[in-house]
Design an enzyme around this catalytic site. Sequence first.
Site: not given
Ligand code: PGA
Length: 253
Positions: A95, A165
């Site tokens: 992440h 992401e």
């Molecule tokens: P968010 O986070 O939905 O708050 O943007 C997603 C993540 O960091 O996995």
Amino acid sequence: MAKKILIANWKNYPGSLAEAQTLVKELAKSNSLYKKLLFSIAAPLVYLPLITEKARKFSVVGVQNLSLLEKGTRTGSLTPEILKSFGVKLVILGHSERRAMGESSPEVSEKVKIALKAGFTPVVCFGELVRDTEGEYFEFLREELKHSLAGLAKADLKKIILAYEPIWAIGKSAKESIKIEDLEETLIFTKKILTLIFGRNSADEVKILYGGSVEPANAPELSQVKGVSGFLVGHSSLKAKNLEAIAKSLINK
Ligand code: PGA
């Protein structure tokens, strides 16, 4: 048709055990909805007993990281065996918030191998910090993917889930999240990179999630994007009503 995937990344929330208990109770009210998906809650480790006892019937038990363990005793670390004994089956790896704390792509690839060896499903995150106009982020994504998946066999690809992401879209709002055409473009690019590394057949088997400000307002549109197998959801996963709306957008019609 394969079930769509929804992963609740609780990060370091809810702020107390009492709040976590309330959230689980709320989520459990929609258990029949969540059972229609591959739904997982990746909670802070201290909430594992709660998830195992109260949410296992409608969610896969997930965690947000693994320790890089060598042989020996490691104070403060957890082994996959301990996690397994709590029913853990899925782990978010790489992440961006962990990468920001210093985790490198080679470390992520080691953790992916540890996860596979333990029988967990690794959810491997990747994403650019900025989306520049010259397209340099493509090069960044290519390198991040290559090194985070280094050493995997072709056959491993169907055992992992990827989560795109973009860092600039995390923790914002639906309005500031990714545009449909930009997501489409990135998914095509990702498949191309995977094809170059692992071959077409394996690349076609990879499931890719989108994460970064998925909210009830943009989930229906994002869920229609070709190649999106589901969502990795941060802040919206902490409000039962919002997560329920997002889950509904993923149910196969
Ligand atoms: P968010 O986070 O939905 O708050 O943007 C997603 C993540 O960091 O996995």
